[in-house]
Structures are given as structure tokens and as C-alpha cells.
Enzyme design. Sequence first.
Site, PDB file in Angstrom:
ATOM      1  N   ALA A   1       0.800  -1.216   0.000  1.00  0.00           N
ATOM      2  CA  ALA A   1       0.000   0.000   0.000  1.00  0.00           C
ATOM      3  C   ALA A   1       0.836   1.272   0.000  1.00  0.00           C
ATOM      4  O   ALA A   1       0.651   2.128  -0.851  1.00  0.00           O
ATOM      5  CB  ALA A   1      -0.932  -0.008   1.198  1.00  0.00           C
ATOM      6  N   CYS A   2       1.753   1.378   0.924  1.00  0.00           N
ATOM      7  CA  CYS A   2       2.472   2.649   1.059  1.00  0.00           C
ATOM      8  C   CYS A   2       3.897   2.499   0.562  1.00  0.00           C
ATOM      9  O   CYS A   2       4.831   2.422   1.347  1.00  0.00           O
ATOM     10  CB  CYS A   2       2.475   3.101   2.503  1.00  0.00           C
ATOM     11  SG  CYS A   2       0.844   3.568   3.031  1.00  0.00           S
ATOM     12  N   SER A   3       4.036   2.438  -0.722  1.00  0.00           N
ATOM     13  CA  SER A   3       5.379   2.272  -1.290  1.00  0.00           C
ATOM     14  C   SER A   3       6.015   3.637  -1.451  1.00  0.00           C
ATOM     15  O   SER A   3       6.192   4.127  -2.550  1.00  0.00           O
ATOM     16  CB  SER A   3       5.293   1.540  -2.622  1.00  0.00           C
ATOM     17  OG  SER A   3       4.726   0.291  -2.404  1.00  0.00           O
TER      18      SER A   3
END
Length: 404
Positions: free
Chosen positions: A325-327
Site C-alpha cells: 500500500a504505502c510504497s
Amino acid sequence: MARIFFDHISTSPLDPRVFEAMRPYFLEVYGNPSSHIHDQGQAALKAVDAARAEVASLLNAGPGEIVFTSGATESNNLAVKGAAEAAGRKGGHIVVSDVEHFSVLNALIPLRNRGVEVTTVPVDSDGKVDPGDVAGAIRSDTMLVSVMQANSEIGTIQPVAEIGRIARERGVLFHTDATASAGHIPLDVRTIGADLVTLSAHNFYGPKGAGALFVREGVALVSQIDGGFQERGFRAGTENVPGIVGMGAAAGIAKREMGEWDFRLRRLGKRLWEGIAASVDHLHFTGHPSDRLPGHVSFWVEYAEGESLLLFLNVNGIMAASGSACSSNLRGHDEEDLVASPVLRAIGVPSDICTGSITFSLGKGNTEAEVDEVVSVLPGIVKRLWEMSPTYLDYQKQKAQGGA
Ligand code: PMP
């Protein structure tokens, strides 16, 4: 509290038999395979050669076609950059799918900066590439097609044999990243017509720090690490002998036991899938319903944020993964990538709820009792998250007023 590990896609526990195979290569056989005039070096070289034969046998390759690396990231970099550089022309063109791992996508950035053009072929809502799209994307200057065998996040298995046939007919190299699938589903390099295949030991109960690239005999690659002439000049540096021995042992075990694991994991995966489908509302499964990795169940839940789900699962002793999700460390991508999983976006999940994905990936050690525990705990977690979610409360209000 029992701890349930349903995150085998990120890494798998080392098989104790693999550990036993590696043990002597830390303490007793410590030689350098390149220094094989003496017994120590000879013993190390023999062990590396035996491991090479075992890894080759998992893929129906020749031992001389296996290059050991430090893992999948290095193998993907070597495949993509090495093949492009070996083509030795200015510019050129590469075709990849929209759901490749960052170790393929980010390896393209320096190539793009040198004038290589890249065509990204889309996937459908199940995450599948249409081989016809690959055929349509190939140009006269195409050097390489790279499409993964299976996706970690959504589990979908790609039609690699068809893609390989198209690439071969058009005289283009075909690379497949088999990090998530090797050792779990059959992978025959001749059947799929692959020129380059990426493997990682820690994804099939082997050690971390050991990987391989299958390089079909006759394929030219430019080494990405300058130094000595280890690995036939494809990869300089003293070999990680214990890691390579472990990879060989893991490959041998996978080859012998894959069918049994597959049967068990598909049964457990179905039990998990059916259990959560029956007990959680507003849940959407991701990936292909049948062409998927065994024991891989991925989904998102409306109004329930993926990272929060993971945290609550962990508090309840359940370890899973959230669709990357939070790359936030992406290089060369646009702003939107910071919040949305590129894979979920590629399959058309609406971006405002893109952070909600969960991947349960089961392994050979998991049990029915663990599946049942997850099925019993998940609905309560989702309910708690909904109670904390302003968007869910809005939705409930609208529904009560007859607007939803
Ligand atoms: N390819 C795929 C498909 C992956 O899922 C991953 C991550 N497990 C990698 C490559 C990179 O693997 P590693 O971080 O072990 O080098």
C-alpha cells in the site's frame, strides 16, 4: 496466544532439512569454490555444482544455465539491464506487464534514461495479461519481454507459455520473474520457452540471500557486478556457499514435495476463502479465481483500511501482508503511487479504497485449525474498524435514510 503465519509470500520459514544441509558449509567446508587447487576449495566447488544441478532440475534446465545471485532483486536487475545492455544498440524497446515487481520496474528507470522505450501491457480485472496484447506491443526493435509467472499480491498466474511462444516467434528474449511461484507450481523453462527466469530461495523454504537466474544457453547478458569471473562471468564475487547449498536442498525438496503441498494448500486456501466469504460483508477477492497460487487468498474490504486490518490481525496473533500500500520509496513514479498499490490500481480497484488489501499466503506448515481461527477472528476486526471509520458511518446513515 497462538501465532499464525499467513505471510509466506513475503518469505517462508527455513525447512529444517535445508538448515541441516547448510550447516557443514559454515563450519567444516569453508573453502572458496574459485580456489579449488586444495581440498577445501574442491569440497566447496563440488557442493556448489551439486546445488546447481538441483536448482536446474527444478526448472528442467541444464546446470550450465543457472547463475547464482543474492536473490530475486539481483536476478531481475541482471535479467533486465543485462539483456538490454547485451543487445548493444542505441535505444531499443522492452515490454513488461503492469503488475511486475519493483525490482523489474525500477530496473527499467536507468534504461529509460539511456533512451530505451518501455511498453507496459495492461492486465484485466483478475490481474491477467492478454498474450495478444504482448504480441501487439512487440516492435522491430524490441529486445525483451518480461512478464512474471505469478503475482505475489493477488496470486494470479500468467499465461507464460503463450507469452513465451509469442516472444520466441518474434525473436525477442523472454524473461519471467518466478519469485512467487518457483517451488510451488510447475515451472519448465522449455515448455514456457523462457530465456531468463528469476528465482529466490527464501520463497520456497530456503535461505535468504540466495537466488538464481536461469540464463538459456547462448543468451548474452552483460554482468551488472564488475569483478572476477565467477558464475561464468555473469556474476562476479565469491559465492555464498552455504546459501547456495541451501537453495539446492530447498529446490530438491520442492521438486519432490510440490504436488503434496499443492493439494493441501489448495484445500486450506478454499476453506479460508469460503469461510471469510461467508462471514465478512463488503469483501472483494482479488486475483484470478482459479489460476492462482496455492494457499493464496487476497481481498479488500470496503471502509476497512488495509494497514489497520494488518495491525489488528497481528494483535490477534495473525501475520499477513497488505498489498504494497504505502510504497513511499518509489523512484520515478507519479504522486498517486504513494497512496495506491500499483497492482490494485492495475486491476481497477477504485483508488479511494485501494489501501484496503490483505494477502493471506499459507505455507506447508499451516493447519485447518489455523484457518478456522482466522475465519473466526476476522469479522470482529472488520466490525471494529468499521465502527472507527467515518466513511462507513456515513454509509450506514445514508442506508438508513434509504440512499444507499
Ligand atoms: N519478484 C517478486 C514477484 C517478488 O514478490 C519479490 C519480493 N518477494 C521480488 C521479486 C524481490 O524479492 P527479494 O526482495 O527477495 O529480492
